[in-house]
Design an enzyme around this catalytic site. Structure first.
Site, short mmCIF file in Angstrom:
data_model
loop_
_atom_site.label_atom_id
_atom_site.label_comp_id
_atom_site.label_asym_id
_atom_site.label_seq_id
_atom_site.Cartn_x
_atom_site.Cartn_y
_atom_site.Cartn_z
CD GLU A 157 4.24 1.44 4.68
OE1 GLU A 157 5.39 2.08 4.50
OE2 GLU A 157 3.14 2.03 5.17
CB SER A 180 6.72 9.12 4.84
OG SER A 180 5.89 8.85 3.75
CG ASN A 209 -0.45 4.76 1.01
OD1 ASN A 209 0.48 5.43 0.67
ND2 ASN A 209 -0.61 4.31 2.32
CG ASP A 246 0.19 1.34 6.63
OD1 ASP A 246 -0.82 1.25 7.51
OD2 ASP A 246 0.31 2.43 6.39
CE LYS A 254 0.67 4.46 9.17
NZ LYS A 254 -0.06 4.81 7.84
CG ASP A 264 3.47 3.33 1.88
OD1 ASP A 264 2.57 2.74 1.64
OD2 ASP A 264 3.15 4.23 3.01
CE LYS A 317 5.69 5.47 4.10
NZ LYS A 317 5.08 4.95 5.16
CG LEU A 318 11.66 7.40 -2.50
CD1 LEU A 318 12.32 6.87 -3.87
CD2 LEU A 318 11.95 8.82 -1.99
CE LYS A 319 3.00 7.73 2.02
NZ LYS A 319 1.99 6.74 2.33
N GLY A 342 3.27 6.33 10.60
CA GLY A 342 2.74 7.69 11.24
C GLY A 342 1.44 8.00 10.43
O1 OSB Z 1 0.71 4.97 4.40
O2 OSB Z 1 2.09 5.27 6.01
C1 OSB Z 1 1.07 5.78 5.25
C2 OSB Z 1 0.51 9.65 5.96
C3 OSB Z 1 -1.06 9.34 6.15
C4 OSB Z 1 -1.77 8.45 6.05
C5 OSB Z 1 -1.00 7.10 5.53
C6 OSB Z 1 0.41 7.10 5.39
C7 OSB Z 1 1.33 8.33 5.77
C8 OSB Z 1 2.73 8.45 5.67
C9 OSB Z 1 3.45 9.71 6.30
O3 OSB Z 1 3.43 7.91 4.97
C10 OSB Z 1 3.78 9.19 7.88
C11 OSB Z 1 4.24 10.15 8.58
O4 OSB Z 1 5.04 10.99 8.46
O5 OSB Z 1 3.62 10.56 9.47
MG MG Z 2 1.57 3.06 4.37
#
Ligand code: OSB
Ligand code: MG
Length: 369
Positions: free
Chosen positions: A215, A136, A192, A240, A264, A190, A162-164, A292
């Site tokens: 995501e 990520s 969020n 998620d 998760k 992702d 995976k690109l935020k 994760g």
């Molecule tokens: O949205 O998946 C998520 C990390 C912290 C909180 C939320 C997320 C994430 C990640 C990183 O995307 C995942 C990892 O490498 O542990």
């Molecule tokens: Mg996520």
């Protein structure tokens, strides 16, 4: 195995680089580890709550408090022989706090499995010895910086990127990564929860990049919005934050709010609930993958065990220890041609290295059962 006491450990672990998402920037992990000491074995669980309630309503200080004041007293009242399979029902009168509940359940599960010499992967129904590792990638300060970071991870061997994303950092970085690394790179994004339905036409601009999934584009509780968005974009929607347990997972699938689920264990209250979600998705042919939360080797070991189940058909955010920490609290997880080995030892198969644990510890609290 009879439980004798619980130790709550807090650790301060700097990240190797800041991790920026649409909800904030993490520079260090404030980790809560739950250690359950039984007559025949010791078990470990990691609480994945972040330091601030920005990803979800939970946060590490709150989790620590609810474990101490509300969860452990109820479990102790259930007696020293309480089994991992009973934890969720004993704690069900406490609303929410899945990450706190998951940490305790995992520690009890680990202790019980170690006492009988069975690995977590085997007990959950794991079907493979190694799992594909994705990574990520946080929001960068420039496109060229992002390209360098992604190139470095691909050189390490990661099999999926995976690109935020967030408004203002979406179509352009995705286009640049696709352009530089080609159409065959398994790529996903992702958000969020950073968008609203009013962004549907904008998000449809991602359709041409052949992403594996997007995501959590919309708010946590907005299943109907996600179902609506799913009809307006071609990229498959993966949830998620919305998926806090089996019931909502089934509801989201029934309503067409998503076609893929990020599992998760912390977010759903533990590995047993995570397995139940996996099983329903597997039966329905819905792909799942293991998310994760920037875990240490303790949480990572359990995640890798979960990701070994047959329905985990997409690479997870199960990266190597060095992607997060200079020094992990366990022996580090390392990439082997883009995969992590599933621990084969009893329970989660790993434990903190005592000297490292001591160095990283900021507080330690012993609670008799
Ligand atoms: O949205 O998946 C998520 C990390 C912290 C909180 C939320 C997320 C994430 C990640 C990183 O995307 C995942 C990892 O490498 O542990
Ligand atoms: Mg996520």
């Amino acid at each position: 195995m009879r439980i004798q006491r619980v130790v709550l450990h807090r650790l301060a672990m700097p990240l190797v680089s800041p991790f920026r998402t649409s909800f904030g920037t993490e520079t260090a992990r404030d980790v809560l580890l739950v250690e359950v000491e039984g007559t025949d074995s010791i078990g470990w669980g990691e609480c994945v709550a972040m330091s601030e309630p920005l990803y979800s309503s939970e946060y590490v200080e709150g989790a620590h408090s609810v474990i101490r004041s509300h969860l452990l007293p109820r479990l102790c009242a259930a007696g020293p022989d309480v089994k991992a399979e009973e934890v969720a029902s004993v704690l069900s009168e406490v609303k929410g706090h899945q990450m706190a509940k998951a940490a305790i359940e995992t520690a009890i599960l680990d202790a019980g499995l170690r006492a009988v010499g069975v690995s977590l992967a085997a007990s959950l129904g794991g079907a493979r010895q190694r799992v594909a590792a994705g990574v990520s990638v946080g929001i960068a300060t420039s496109i060229s910086g992002l390209i360098d970071t992604v190139g470095g991870y691909l050189a390490d061997g990661y099999v999926r990127i995976k690109l935020k994303i967030e408004p203002g950092w979406d179509v352009e970085p995705v286009a640049a990564v696709r352009e530089r690394f080609g159409p065959d790179l398994p790529l996903q994004v992702d958000a969020n929860t950073a968008y609203t339905l009013a962004d549907a036409a904008h998000l449809a601009q991602l359709d041409r990049f052949g992403l594996l999934l997007i995501e959590q584009p919309l708010a946590e509780h907005d299943l109907s919005g996600h179902a609506d968005l799913a009809r307006r974009i071609e990229t498959p929607i993966c949830l998620d934050e919305s998926i806090t347990g089996l019931a909502v997972a089934v509801d989201a699938l029934d309503r067409g709010a998503c076609s893929i689920i990020n599992i998760k264990a912390g977010r759903v209250g533990g590995y047993l609930e995570a397995k139940a979600i996996h099983d329903v998705c597997f039966e329905r042919g819905v792909p799942v993958w293991c998310g994760g939360m920037l875990e240490t080797g303790i949480g990572r070991a359990a995640n890798v065990a979960l990701a070994s189940l047959p329905g985990f058909s997409l690479p997870g955010d199960t990266s190597a220890s060095r992607r997060y920490f200079q020094r992990d609290v366990t022996d580090p997880f390392e990439l082997d041609s883009g995969h992590l080995a599933v621990p084969a030892g009893p329970g989660i198969g790993v434990a903190p290295i005592p000297e490292v644990l001591e160095d990283l510890t900021t507080s330690r609290e012993e609670i008799p059962w």
